[in-house]
Enzyme design. Structure first.
Site, short mmCIF file in Angstrom:
data_model
loop_
_atom_site.label_atom_id
_atom_site.label_comp_id
_atom_site.label_asym_id
_atom_site.label_seq_id
_atom_site.Cartn_x
_atom_site.Cartn_y
_atom_site.Cartn_z
CE LYS A 241 -4.34 -1.92 1.53
NZ LYS A 241 -5.47 -1.91 2.48
NE ARG A 281 -8.03 -8.38 0.85
CZ ARG A 281 -7.75 -7.55 -0.16
NH1 ARG A 281 -6.77 -6.67 -0.04
NH2 ARG A 281 -8.45 -7.61 -1.29
#
Length: 303
Positions: A241, A281
């Site tokens: 991210k 995840r």
């Protein structure tokens, strides 16, 4: 150090009749986005004219399972900041055939990454057992009833707004709003909504990168253990991210793209595990599995 049996019953998750046991060790959720515009793997499993490449996506999902993924999370609508919503029918077209194909090939748990009740129902009918809702039951009032009807487990995430209104993780935060308090209160309300609809199999996700500044993401990562007071398994979705790219950028150089954020991802996943994460995840399942192995070995040696 707590033993396996010290973890509450909430760490035994019923996923439409299949038990996910999170009492002993963390597990990995592998990501498969059948989208043209997701921030990292957008277009990877899409042919010309946005037609999903189901065979390639299926093979990738099976490879993630061979690498150790316990759950495969399939998404058909990008939730990156600024992403435009797509019609429900298109999201179903992208995801449901793949879920059906994957269900015929494996007994691994399948999650549908959606906030839409119609998509969730079609996905569950095709073989999904978990619903991963980025909105924590705040975008679609009909979704909780669908999850209850099929006894699907739910992943409830914090997000302050829909993706099309969201900004990338930039800047520094104001001390006037405490991100830990904000996320905790939001997830408490999401849990209450789920319980009101008779849903007890709940996983919570603080929503790294969703409407949070760089500083807020790191504050949340470092204090993720405070969310354990909600007594629900924690999912950490930090894979590649943008908030990771900001701190690894060279001076006066652009922020590294997602393809260059693997090392930073593994560092963040390690911190999340040390702060109580039960599910990671990840795009890079094998690397995440190795990260879990090191953390667990360290815990065992110091017990």
């Amino acid at each position: 150090m707590k033993s396996v049996t010290d973890k509450p019953d909430q760490y035994l998750i019923n996923c439409s009749g299949v038990t996910l046991d999170l009492r002993k060790a963390p597990v990995v959720m592998g990501i498969v986005n059948v989208t043209p515009d997701s921030f990292y793997d957008g277009g990877m499993f899409v042919q010309k004219k946005d037609k999903p490449d189901y065979d390639r996506a299926l093979n990738h999902a099976l490879q993630l399972i061979r690498s150790g993924a316990t759950i495969i999370d399939i998404g058909g609508e990008s939730s990156r900041p600024g992403a435009e919503p797509i019609p429900t029918e298109e999201e179903i077209r992208r995801t449901v055939p793949l879920i059906g194909m994957l269900r015929k090939k494996t007994d691994a748990l399948i999650s549908i990454d959606t906030w839409k009740s119609e998509v969730a129902e079609a996905a569950i009918r095709a073989g999904a057992q978990l619903v991963n809702d980025i909105s924590g039951f705040t975008f679609d009032a009909d979704l909780p009833e669908i999850c209850r009807k099929y006894q699907a487990a739910v992943i409830l995430m914090h997000t302050p707004t829909k993706p099309q209104s969201m900004q990338w993780s930039t800047g520094t935060s104001s001390t006037s709003n405490d991100i830990i308090t904000t996320v905790t209160a939001y997830l408490q309300r999401s849990i209450l909504t789920a319980r009101h609809h008779g849903i007890n199999d709940i996983i919570i996700d603080p929503g790294f990168g969703f409407g949070k500044t760089v500083e807020e993401n790191y504050r949340l990562l470092g204090a993720m253990n405070k969310l354990q007071k909600l007594q629900r398994p924690l999912l950490a979705g930090v894979s590649r991210k943008s908030f990771l790219g900001h701190v690894i950028a060279e001076p006066r150089q652009p922020t590294p793209p997602p393809s260059e954020r693997l090392s930073a991802t593994l560092a963040a996943e390690t911190i999340a595990l040390l702060n109580g994460a039960s599910i990671i995840r990840a795009h890079d399942v094998k690397a995440a599995m190795q990260t879990i192995a090191v953390v667990m070995a360290s815990r065992a040696a110091s017990a």
